[in-house]
Write an enzyme that holds these catalytic residues in place. Structure first.
Site, mmCIF file in Angstrom:
data_model
loop_
_atom_site.group_PDB
_atom_site.id
_atom_site.type_symbol
_atom_site.label_atom_id
_atom_site.label_comp_id
_atom_site.label_asym_id
_atom_site.label_seq_id
_atom_site.Cartn_x
_atom_site.Cartn_y
_atom_site.Cartn_z
ATOM 1 N N ARG A 85 30.382 20.718 33.743
ATOM 2 C CA ARG A 85 29.120 20.119 34.202
ATOM 3 C C ARG A 85 28.548 21.080 35.175
ATOM 4 N NH1 ARG A 85 27.454 15.856 38.116
ATOM 5 N NH2 ARG A 85 25.518 14.784 37.343
ATOM 6 N N LEU A 139 19.656 15.803 36.889
ATOM 7 C CA LEU A 139 21.095 15.995 35.946
ATOM 8 C C LEU A 139 21.513 14.695 36.061
ATOM 9 C CD1 LEU A 139 23.346 17.295 34.370
ATOM 10 C CD2 LEU A 139 24.126 18.117 36.418
ATOM 11 N N SER A 140 21.678 13.636 35.069
ATOM 12 C CA SER A 140 21.938 12.355 35.340
ATOM 13 C C SER A 140 23.382 11.988 35.837
ATOM 14 C CB SER A 140 22.054 11.482 34.118
ATOM 15 O OG SER A 140 20.577 11.315 33.772
ATOM 16 N N GLN A 141 23.605 11.091 36.594
ATOM 17 C CA GLN A 141 25.022 10.657 37.001
ATOM 18 C C GLN A 141 25.893 10.537 35.908
ATOM 19 O OE1 GLN A 141 24.694 6.644 38.419
ATOM 20 N NE2 GLN A 141 26.942 6.622 39.083
#
Length: 222
Positions: free
Chosen positions: A44, A70-72
């Site tokens: 990530r 950037l999504s959880q």
């Protein structure tokens, strides 16, 4: 090009740090082993600016520029798990490539991903990172995501990573019979929503409250 050490991760981006993230996701209810394994394998930190890389394996959303995030990891895992709830998937449409992280997770658990992004610089960076980590089953389009990608429809599943006020009719029309769409819906109050197509009917289920950037119209080339 980042060197192998940077790709593999060190310190706060190490494999041990990633394993702790997986433990948190499992505690939060993520059970699909294919999804958890995809998250374990995916670096990530490569999807973030280096200044934020040390926070990559926190279970939180992080900025990627252009007023996007950037999504959880929990949300990425939850949306992917919901999408897979109907069984194996061949052809999936993603609306909102963003950093490419959700794209990378999807690409490891389905056969083909068709992804649409309205902001060209984000799309170009996502392409580069996916190439770097050797993900090859993704096709990209620079366009307004509200219209989907009818050329390759209908899709076995559709995943949307930005929130419209209502589910776009065009996207419903590109969902195959029996297919699933996972989409955040709402303006001031948003809910992650699962839409299942049954012939001409669309069965909707609110899953949980979320907070996403809005699904905007138009495309940006700079």
């Amino acid at each position: 090009m980042r060197d192998d050490l940077w790709k593999a991760g060190i310190g706060m981006t190490s494999q041990r740090t990633r394993e702790r993230l997986l433990e948190r996701l499992f505690e939060e209810g993520i059970r699909n082993l294919h999804v958890l394994e995809a998250i374990r394998r995916t670096p990530r930190h490569l999807f973030l600016d280096e200044a934020l890389a040390h926070r990559a394996y926190e279970d939180t959303a992080l900025p990627i520029g252009h007023n996007q995030t950037l999504s959880q990891p929990y949300i990425v895992a939850r949306m992917t798990e919901l999408l897979l709830g109907g069984g194996p998937l061949d052809k999936v449409l993603e609306v909102g490539t963003g950093s490419g992280y959700q794209t990378a997770i999807l690409a490891q658990v389905v056969e083909r991903v068709f992804t649409v992004e309205r902001i060209m610089p984000l799309q170009e960076r996502a392409k580069a990172v996916l190439k770097e980590i050797d993900i090859r089953n993704v096709v990209f389009r620079h366009a307004d995501g509200n219209w989907g990608w009818p050329q390759y429809g209908p899709y076995d599943a559709i995943l949307v990573t930005a929130a419209p006020a209502e589910v776009p009719t065009e996207l419903l029309g590109q969902l195959a019979d029996g297919g699933r769409m996972v989409i955040p819906v709402g303006e001031h109050e948003q809910f992650l929503t699962l839409v299942t197509r049954d012939g001409d009917q669309f069965i909707r289920q609110q899953v949980e409250p979320v907070r996403f950037v809005p699904l905007l119209a138009g495309a940006i080339s700079f």
